[in-house]
Design a protein around this motif. Structure first.
Motif, PDB file in Angstrom:
ATOM      1  N   HIS A  61       0.835  -1.207   0.000  1.00 36.44           N
ATOM      2  CA  HIS A  61       0.000   0.000   0.000  1.00 36.44           C
ATOM      3  C   HIS A  61       0.868   1.255   0.000  1.00 36.44           C
ATOM      4  CE1 HIS A  61      -2.940   3.012   1.312  1.00 36.44           C
ATOM      5  NE2 HIS A  61      -2.128   3.291   2.317  1.00 36.44           N
ATOM      6  N   SER A  62       1.926   1.249   0.794  1.00 34.66           N
ATOM      7  CA  SER A  62       2.811   2.420   0.881  1.00 34.66           C
ATOM      8  C   SER A  62       3.497   2.693  -0.449  1.00 34.66           C
ATOM      9  CB  SER A  62       3.862   2.201   1.975  1.00 34.66           C
ATOM     10  OG  SER A  62       3.242   2.050   3.248  1.00 34.66           O
ATOM     11  N   LEU A  63       3.923   1.633  -1.126  1.00 32.39           N
ATOM     12  CA  LEU A  63       4.503   1.785  -2.466  1.00 32.39           C
ATOM     13  C   LEU A  63       3.475   2.354  -3.445  1.00 32.39           C
ATOM     14  CD1 LEU A  63       6.465  -1.575  -2.543  1.00 32.39           C
ATOM     15  CD2 LEU A  63       7.517   0.698  -2.718  1.00 32.39           C
ATOM     16  N   LEU A  64       2.230   1.893  -3.310  1.00 30.23           N
ATOM     17  CA  LEU A  64       1.151   2.377  -4.171  1.00 30.23           C
ATOM     18  C   LEU A  64       0.884   3.861  -3.920  1.00 30.23           C
ATOM     19  CD1 LEU A  64      -1.144   1.760  -6.179  1.00 30.23           C
ATOM     20  CD2 LEU A  64      -2.550   1.052  -4.224  1.00 30.23           C
ATOM     21  N   VAL A  65       0.813   4.251  -2.663  1.00 31.65           N
ATOM     22  CA  VAL A  65       0.563   5.657  -2.325  1.00 31.65           C
ATOM     23  C   VAL A  65       1.681   6.547  -2.866  1.00 31.65           C
ATOM     24  CG1 VAL A  65       0.417   7.323  -0.419  1.00 31.65           C
ATOM     25  CG2 VAL A  65      -0.865   5.177  -0.316  1.00 31.65           C
ATOM     26  N   GLU A  66       2.923   6.113  -2.702  1.00 31.54           N
ATOM     27  CA  GLU A  66       4.048   6.920  -3.195  1.00 31.54           C
ATOM     28  C   GLU A  66       3.996   7.043  -4.713  1.00 31.54           C
ATOM     29  OE1 GLU A  66       7.697   8.111  -4.825  1.00 31.54           O
ATOM     30  OE2 GLU A  66       7.282   5.950  -4.802  1.00 31.54           O
ATOM     31  N   ALA A  67       3.602   5.971  -5.404  1.00 31.32           N
ATOM     32  CA  ALA A  67       3.495   6.011  -6.865  1.00 31.32           C
ATOM     33  C   ALA A  67       2.392   6.979  -7.296  1.00 31.32           C
ATOM     34  CB  ALA A  67       3.220   4.615  -7.411  1.00 31.32           C
ATOM     35  N   VAL A  68       1.243   6.923  -6.626  1.00 31.63           N
ATOM     36  CA  VAL A  68       0.134   7.832  -6.928  1.00 31.63           C
ATOM     37  C   VAL A  68       0.545   9.274  -6.633  1.00 31.63           C
ATOM     38  CG1 VAL A  68      -2.211   8.526  -6.263  1.00 31.63           C
ATOM     39  CG2 VAL A  68      -1.666   6.101  -6.554  1.00 31.63           C
ATOM     40  N   PHE A  69       1.193   9.477  -5.493  1.00 31.25           N
ATOM     41  CA  PHE A  69       1.643  10.819  -5.108  1.00 31.25           C
ATOM     42  C   PHE A  69       2.605  11.391  -6.143  1.00 31.25           C
ATOM     43  CE2 PHE A  69       4.892  13.444  -3.050  1.00 31.25           C
ATOM     44  CZ  PHE A  69       4.113  14.459  -2.510  1.00 31.25           C
ATOM     45  N   ALA A  70       3.553  10.582  -6.581  1.00 33.29           N
ATOM     46  CA  ALA A  70       4.534  11.044  -7.569  1.00 33.29           C
ATOM     47  C   ALA A  70       3.867  11.383  -8.898  1.00 33.29           C
ATOM     48  CB  ALA A  70       5.624   9.984  -7.765  1.00 33.29           C
ATOM     49  N   LYS A  71       2.857  10.583  -9.307  1.00 31.82           N
ATOM     50  CA  LYS A  71       2.127  10.863 -10.541  1.00 31.82           C
ATOM     51  C   LYS A  71       1.381  12.191 -10.453  1.00 31.82           C
ATOM     52  CE  LYS A  71       0.933   6.326 -12.554  1.00 31.82           C
ATOM     53  NZ  LYS A  71       0.903   6.619 -13.984  1.00 31.82           N
ATOM     54  N   ALA A  72       0.742  12.404  -9.297  1.00 33.75           N
ATOM     55  CA  ALA A  72      -0.091  13.590  -9.119  1.00 33.75           C
ATOM     56  C   ALA A  72       0.722  14.843  -8.832  1.00 33.75           C
ATOM     57  CB  ALA A  72      -1.089  13.354  -7.987  1.00 33.75           C
ATOM     58  N   LYS A 139      -2.405  12.654   1.745  1.00 34.52           N
ATOM     59  CA  LYS A 139      -3.709  12.088   2.112  1.00 34.52           C
ATOM     60  C   LYS A 139      -4.561  11.861   0.866  1.00 34.52           C
ATOM     61  CE  LYS A 139      -5.124  11.092   5.451  1.00 34.52           C
ATOM     62  NZ  LYS A 139      -5.244   9.725   6.061  1.00 34.52           N
ATOM     63  N   ARG A 140      -4.482  12.775  -0.104  1.00 37.99           N
ATOM     64  CA  ARG A 140      -5.230  12.575  -1.350  1.00 37.99           C
ATOM     65  C   ARG A 140      -4.743  11.319  -2.072  1.00 37.99           C
ATOM     66  NH1 ARG A 140      -5.044  18.332  -1.688  1.00 37.99           N
ATOM     67  NH2 ARG A 140      -3.136  18.270  -2.946  1.00 37.99           N
ATOM     68  N   ALA A 141      -3.428  11.135  -2.121  1.00 37.31           N
ATOM     69  CA  ALA A 141      -2.879   9.923  -2.742  1.00 37.31           C
ATOM     70  C   ALA A 141      -3.298   8.678  -1.970  1.00 37.31           C
ATOM     71  CB  ALA A 141      -1.354  10.026  -2.806  1.00 37.31           C
ATOM     72  N   ASP A 142      -3.351   8.796  -0.665  1.00 37.40           N
ATOM     73  CA  ASP A 142      -3.786   7.688   0.195  1.00 37.40           C
ATOM     74  C   ASP A 142      -5.229   7.307  -0.130  1.00 37.40           C
ATOM     75  OD1 ASP A 142      -3.599   5.795   2.236  1.00 37.40           O
ATOM     76  OD2 ASP A 142      -4.101   7.225   3.808  1.00 37.40           O
ATOM     77  N   HIS A 143      -6.081   8.306  -0.334  1.00 36.69           N
ATOM     78  CA  HIS A 143      -7.487   8.035  -0.653  1.00 36.69           C
ATOM     79  C   HIS A 143      -7.640   7.397  -2.028  1.00 36.69           C
ATOM     80  CE1 HIS A 143      -9.407  11.009   2.453  1.00 36.69           C
ATOM     81  NE2 HIS A 143      -8.897   9.924   3.005  1.00 36.69           N
ATOM     82  N   VAL A 144      -6.818   7.842  -2.995  1.00 38.92           N
ATOM     83  CA  VAL A 144      -6.850   7.212  -4.325  1.00 38.92           C
ATOM     84  C   VAL A 144      -6.459   5.745  -4.215  1.00 38.92           C
ATOM     85  CG1 VAL A 144      -5.766   7.151  -6.607  1.00 38.92           C
ATOM     86  CG2 VAL A 144      -6.414   9.347  -5.596  1.00 38.92           C
ATOM     87  N   ALA A 145      -5.379   5.481  -3.473  1.00 36.44           N
ATOM     88  CA  ALA A 145      -4.934   4.097  -3.292  1.00 36.44           C
ATOM     89  C   ALA A 145      -6.006   3.272  -2.596  1.00 36.44           C
ATOM     90  CB  ALA A 145      -3.631   4.071  -2.488  1.00 36.44           C
ATOM     91  N   ALA A 146      -6.634   3.862  -1.567  1.00 36.81           N
ATOM     92  CA  ALA A 146      -7.675   3.139  -0.830  1.00 36.81           C
ATOM     93  C   ALA A 146      -8.866   2.821  -1.728  1.00 36.81           C
ATOM     94  CB  ALA A 146      -8.126   3.964   0.377  1.00 36.81           C
ATOM     95  N   TRP A 147      -9.233   3.768  -2.607  1.00 36.63           N
ATOM     96  CA  TRP A 147     -10.345   3.516  -3.536  1.00 36.63           C
ATOM     97  C   TRP A 147     -10.003   2.365  -4.478  1.00 36.63           C
ATOM     98  CZ3 TRP A 147     -11.187   3.403  -8.774  1.00 36.63           C
ATOM     99  CH2 TRP A 147     -12.513   3.431  -9.204  1.00 36.63           C
ATOM    100  N   CYS A 148      -8.787   2.375  -5.009  1.00 36.79           N
ATOM    101  CA  CYS A 148      -8.367   1.296  -5.913  1.00 36.79           C
ATOM    102  C   CYS A 148      -8.368  -0.052  -5.205  1.00 36.79           C
ATOM    103  CB  CYS A 148      -6.975   1.593  -6.468  1.00 36.79           C
ATOM    104  SG  CYS A 148      -6.873   3.011  -7.575  1.00 36.79           S
ATOM    105  N   GLU A 149      -7.812  -0.080  -4.006  1.00 38.06           N
ATOM    106  CA  GLU A 149      -7.778  -1.322  -3.231  1.00 38.06           C
ATOM    107  C   GLU A 149      -9.193  -1.796  -2.896  1.00 38.06           C
ATOM    108  OE1 GLU A 149      -3.794   0.342  -0.989  1.00 38.06           O
ATOM    109  OE2 GLU A 149      -5.394  -0.517   0.231  1.00 38.06           O
ATOM    110  N   ALA A 150     -10.037  -0.852  -2.478  1.00 36.63           N
ATOM    111  CA  ALA A 150     -11.398  -1.207  -2.068  1.00 36.63           C
ATOM    112  C   ALA A 150     -12.180  -1.837  -3.218  1.00 36.63           C
ATOM    113  CB  ALA A 150     -12.122   0.035  -1.549  1.00 36.63           C
TER     114      ALA A 150
END
Length: 209
Positions: A61-72, A139-150
């Motif tokens: 999850h942490s790797l996913l959040v960092e990837a989303v954050f870097a993209k955004a 936190k925004r990246a965290d929410h994107v990751a959480a939506w994808c995981e969910a």
């Protein structure tokens, strides 16, 4: 000999690195990236209620959040990306408590989590407390990751996930790594990403000298 019944409860955990981390008064000197990676790779997101042959770990999850954050945030600094990677790092000690249970437990849990997060930040030369702007971006990246995981792993409908995490907009989410992987694989990937970001940070610091 002191009465064991009157002795204060043990508030530290011994790590595989040999460090002994005090949960109530954590020292940055007792924080090691190897312990963080090992622990997070073995803590399951969503209380383990995800599809796949392996748990979707907090490390993944942490790797996913960092990837989303870097993209955004394409202009994010190496320090910003490191903060994103380590946003859930305290869970290597206290585990991943799902949000509904956090709301029941209350402030004591959050205080311990905050102390650990500050110690982790200081250990890796990050500000003890992030700026409000950076914290919101992570936190925004965290929410994107959480939506994808969910929606892809935890059985939520799109509408249900959007209600709790918001619906991601403006990002290509097709290439995000959402296949749950073995703990040792994710552990190695987490350390590798940490080291890559740290090299980027050191290279930038070297240019400034």
């Amino acid at each position: 000999m002191a009465d064991k019944a009157s002795a204060p409860p043990r508030a530290w955990q011994r790590m595989l690195s040999g460090r002994r981390l005090d949960l109530l008064d954590p020292s940055p000197l007792d924080v090691e990236i190897s312990d963080i990676a090992h622990g997070l790779a073995r803590v399951a997101r969503w209380n383990g209620q995800t599809y796949g042959d392996h748990a979707f770990s907090v490390a993944q999850h942490s790797l996913l959040v960092e990837a989303v954050f870097a993209k955004a945030n394409p202009t994010a600094t190496a320090c910003d990306k490191l903060a994103a990677l380590l946003h859930d790092a305290p869970e290597y000690v206290i585990g991943d408590m799902i949000s509904p249970f956090k709301s029941v437990v209350g402030g004591g849990y959050k205080e311990i989590e905050l102390r650990l997060q500050r110690a982790i930040h200081l250990r890796f030369a990050l500000p003890a407390d992030l700026t409000q702007k950076l914290a919101k971006a992570i936190k925004r990246a965290d929410h994107v990751a959480a939506w994808c995981e969910a929606t892809q792993l935890a059985g939520f409908s799109d509408a249900e996930a959007a209600k709790f995490f918001g619906r991601p907009r403006g990002l290509d989410l097709q290439a995000l790594p959402l296949t749950p992987l073995p703990a040792k694989t994710v552990q190695a990937s987490f350390v590798a990403r940490f080291e890559a970001i740290d090299r980027e940070r050191q290279a930038l610091n070297g240019k400034r000298r």
